[in-house]
Structure formats: C-alpha cells, structure tokens
Motif scaffolding. Structure first.
Motif, mmCIF file in Angstrom:
data_model
loop_
_atom_site.group_PDB
_atom_site.id
_atom_site.type_symbol
_atom_site.label_atom_id
_atom_site.label_comp_id
_atom_site.label_asym_id
_atom_site.label_seq_id
_atom_site.Cartn_x
_atom_site.Cartn_y
_atom_site.Cartn_z
ATOM 1 N N ALA A 13 2.106 16.521 -32.469
ATOM 2 C CA ALA A 13 3.095 17.236 -31.545
ATOM 3 C C ALA A 13 4.146 16.711 -31.874
ATOM 4 N N GLY A 14 4.770 17.971 -31.114
ATOM 5 C CA GLY A 14 6.313 17.550 -31.445
ATOM 6 C C GLY A 14 7.299 17.873 -33.460
ATOM 7 N N GLY A 15 5.758 17.755 -33.885
ATOM 8 C CA GLY A 15 6.603 18.127 -35.336
ATOM 9 C C GLY A 15 6.773 19.304 -35.875
ATOM 10 N N SER A 16 6.520 18.662 -38.006
ATOM 11 C CA SER A 16 7.000 20.707 -37.956
ATOM 12 C C SER A 16 6.143 20.804 -39.192
ATOM 13 N N LEU A 17 5.700 22.451 -39.709
ATOM 14 C CA LEU A 17 4.986 22.391 -41.052
ATOM 15 C C LEU A 17 5.628 24.170 -41.333
ATOM 16 N N ARG A 18 5.884 23.951 -42.334
ATOM 17 C CA ARG A 18 6.251 25.151 -42.965
ATOM 18 C C ARG A 18 5.214 26.443 -43.646
ATOM 19 N N LEU A 19 4.569 27.369 -43.969
ATOM 20 C CA LEU A 19 4.192 28.178 -44.458
ATOM 21 C C LEU A 19 4.627 29.177 -44.994
ATOM 22 N N SER A 20 3.725 29.068 -45.938
ATOM 23 C CA SER A 20 4.780 30.441 -47.085
ATOM 24 C C SER A 20 3.256 31.359 -47.703
ATOM 25 N N CYS A 21 4.326 32.414 -47.429
ATOM 26 C CA CYS A 21 3.296 33.944 -47.574
ATOM 27 C C CYS A 21 3.377 34.356 -48.794
ATOM 28 N N ALA A 22 3.069 34.140 -50.167
ATOM 29 C CA ALA A 22 3.339 35.150 -51.833
ATOM 30 C C ALA A 22 2.228 36.457 -51.844
ATOM 31 N N ALA A 23 3.739 37.694 -52.438
ATOM 32 C CA ALA A 23 2.822 38.627 -52.317
ATOM 33 C C ALA A 23 2.484 39.016 -53.771
ATOM 34 N N SER A 24 1.351 39.186 -54.874
ATOM 35 C CA SER A 24 1.503 39.350 -55.736
ATOM 36 C C SER A 24 1.017 41.608 -56.202
ATOM 37 N N GLY A 25 1.306 42.103 -57.110
ATOM 38 C CA GLY A 25 1.175 43.216 -57.389
ATOM 39 C C GLY A 25 1.693 44.272 -56.351
ATOM 40 N N ARG A 26 2.585 43.780 -55.498
ATOM 41 C CA ARG A 26 3.551 44.714 -55.049
ATOM 42 C C ARG A 26 4.568 44.253 -54.790
ATOM 43 N N THR A 27 5.431 44.834 -53.706
ATOM 44 C CA THR A 27 7.278 43.959 -53.034
ATOM 45 C C THR A 27 7.151 44.582 -52.299
ATOM 46 N N PHE A 28 6.976 43.934 -51.205
ATOM 47 C CA PHE A 28 7.009 43.791 -49.972
ATOM 48 C C PHE A 28 8.339 43.462 -49.050
ATOM 49 N N SER A 29 9.827 44.248 -50.290
ATOM 50 C CA SER A 29 10.962 43.872 -49.562
ATOM 51 C C SER A 29 11.365 44.877 -48.511
ATOM 52 N N THR A 30 11.148 45.698 -48.198
ATOM 53 C CA THR A 30 11.558 47.013 -47.307
ATOM 54 C C THR A 30 10.166 47.229 -46.325
ATOM 55 N N TYR A 31 8.994 46.292 -46.404
ATOM 56 C CA TYR A 31 8.283 46.720 -45.518
ATOM 57 C C TYR A 31 8.027 45.339 -44.493
ATOM 58 N N PRO A 32 7.027 45.371 -42.855
ATOM 59 C CA PRO A 32 6.920 44.208 -41.969
ATOM 60 C C PRO A 32 5.695 43.360 -43.118
ATOM 61 N N VAL A 33 5.635 42.872 -43.193
ATOM 62 C CA VAL A 33 5.597 41.294 -43.140
ATOM 63 C C VAL A 33 4.999 40.495 -41.828
ATOM 64 N N GLY A 34 3.720 39.919 -41.636
ATOM 65 C CA GLY A 34 3.380 39.444 -40.506
ATOM 66 C C GLY A 34 2.786 38.120 -40.959
ATOM 67 N N TRP A 35 2.733 37.123 -39.187
ATOM 68 C CA TRP A 35 1.939 36.244 -39.023
ATOM 69 C C TRP A 35 1.297 35.941 -38.037
ATOM 70 N N PHE A 36 -0.200 35.929 -38.412
ATOM 71 C CA PHE A 36 -1.048 36.472 -37.256
ATOM 72 C C PHE A 36 -1.797 34.882 -37.422
ATOM 73 N N ARG A 37 -2.730 34.348 -36.348
ATOM 74 C CA ARG A 37 -3.640 33.207 -36.240
ATOM 75 C C ARG A 37 -4.323 33.320 -35.194
#
Length: 130
Positions: A13-37
């Motif tokens: 608690a109080g710490g940090s983490l960094r998540l990364s999402c890598a996409a392949s097969g398509r470029t999503f530069s102008t499309y929405p990308v979201g994180w859910f949990r």
C-alpha cells in the motif's frame, strides 16, 4: 489483433506499479484504449481510457476511484498504452485488462462501457498488500 498486458505484480500500500498494454496486428494511435479491472467476486470495472483526437481537448478519462493516483499514457511509436499506478491501495487489487476499440468515441459514458471495446487482452494480476 492481439493485446498483451504486462507489469502486474505485488506491491505494498502506497507503492507503485506500471502496467503496459502492447498491441499487435493493428495501430490504435487514434482509437480509444482503456483499462478495466476485476476484483475477486466483483464485476468488471472501468479504470481509465485514452484517445487521441484533434477534435477533443481532453485525451484521458479516469474512474473517480483512481483519479489523481493513476495516469494513462500512450506511445504511438511503440503501439503501447501504459497505466502508471501510484499510491496503491489494497482496494486496487484486481486482474487488470486492457481493451481497444475499432471505432472512435469521445464521451465519458462510452469510455466506461465495456461493450464499446472490440479487442481485449489477457489480464495481469495486481495485488496490493496492506
């Protein structure tokens, strides 16, 4: 199209983490990308989303529960979207999923709607100990 989430793990608690999402097969530069949990025994919950558009001044949107603690960002050169999570709380413990849409939308309501996202990656587990 494949999305691959990584970066989960154990944090205090109080710490940090960094998540990364890598996409392949398509470029999503102008499309929405979201994180859910999804926490144990709970429904899938929206966390954050990002979209890049000249028509919309605000490019990121956050759930109230993470606002001010989490930051979503994208690197279009690498086709990745990251989620920097600071000031972690035990309530942040969940499996985190990244998702991308094949269509554009810009409203807060749309960002939070999981059915608006066409592509989903496998989740990555985040555990926050107290």
């Amino acid at each position: 199209v494949q999305l691959q989430a990584s970066g989960g793990g154990l944090a205090q608690a109080g710490g940090s983490l960094r998540l990364s999402c890598a996409a392949s097969g398509r470029t999503f530069s102008t499309y929405p990308v979201g994180w859910f949990r999804q926490a144990p025994g709970k429904d899938l919950e929206f966390v954050a989303a990002i979209v890049w558009s000249d028509d919309w001044s605000g490019s990121a949107y956050y759930a109230d529960s993470v606002k001010g603690r989490f930051t979503i960002s994208r690197d279009n050169t690498k086709n990745t979207v990251d989620l920097q999570m600071n000031s972690l709380e035990p309530e942040d413990t969940a499996v985190y999923f990244c998702a991308a849409s094949g269509t554009k939308f810009y409203t807060a309501s749309a960002f939070q709607t999981k059915s608006r996202y066409d592509y989903w990656g496998r989740g990555t587990l985040v555990t926050v100990s107290s």
